[in-house]
Design a protein around this motif. Structure first.
Motif: not given
Length: 100
Positions: A82-87
């Motif tokens: 989720a953090q990678a998608d948000a970034q």
């Protein structure tokens, strides 16, 4: 949950170890003592059933530990994804190239 599973695992193992070490004298009726305290008088069937109960408690402890560790690993992986998608959706730095 992992801590509770570890606690069950250790306590069941310690109880089995202490009961075996303290009760090496046999007979038709076994007097079970742990750390100098008389717990019960058991026959062969009673000892067998107590062993099965302790094995189930031991297995429950292992199952709780592995389930908890697996769940936490999946949560960490989902949080990282989720953090990678948000970034990737909102990059921190915008680079503008003039002339291209």
């Amino acid at each position: 949950m992992a801590l509770f599973g570890l606690l069950l695992f250790v306590v069941a193992g310690a109880f089995v170890g202490l009961s075996i070490a303290s009760n090496l004298v046999g007979g038709p009726s076994y007097s079970v003592t742990i750390l100098g305290n008389h717990i019960a008088n058991l026959n062969g069937l009673g000892i067998f059933l107590a062993g099965i109960a302790l094995t189930l408690i031991f297995g429950l402890g292992i199952a709780l530990m592995t389930g908890s560790l697996t769940r936490s690993r999946h949560r960490r992986q989902a949080a990282r994804a989720a953090q990678a998608d948000a970034q990737s959706e909102h990059p921190k730095h915008h680079r503008f190239r003039f002339g291209h």
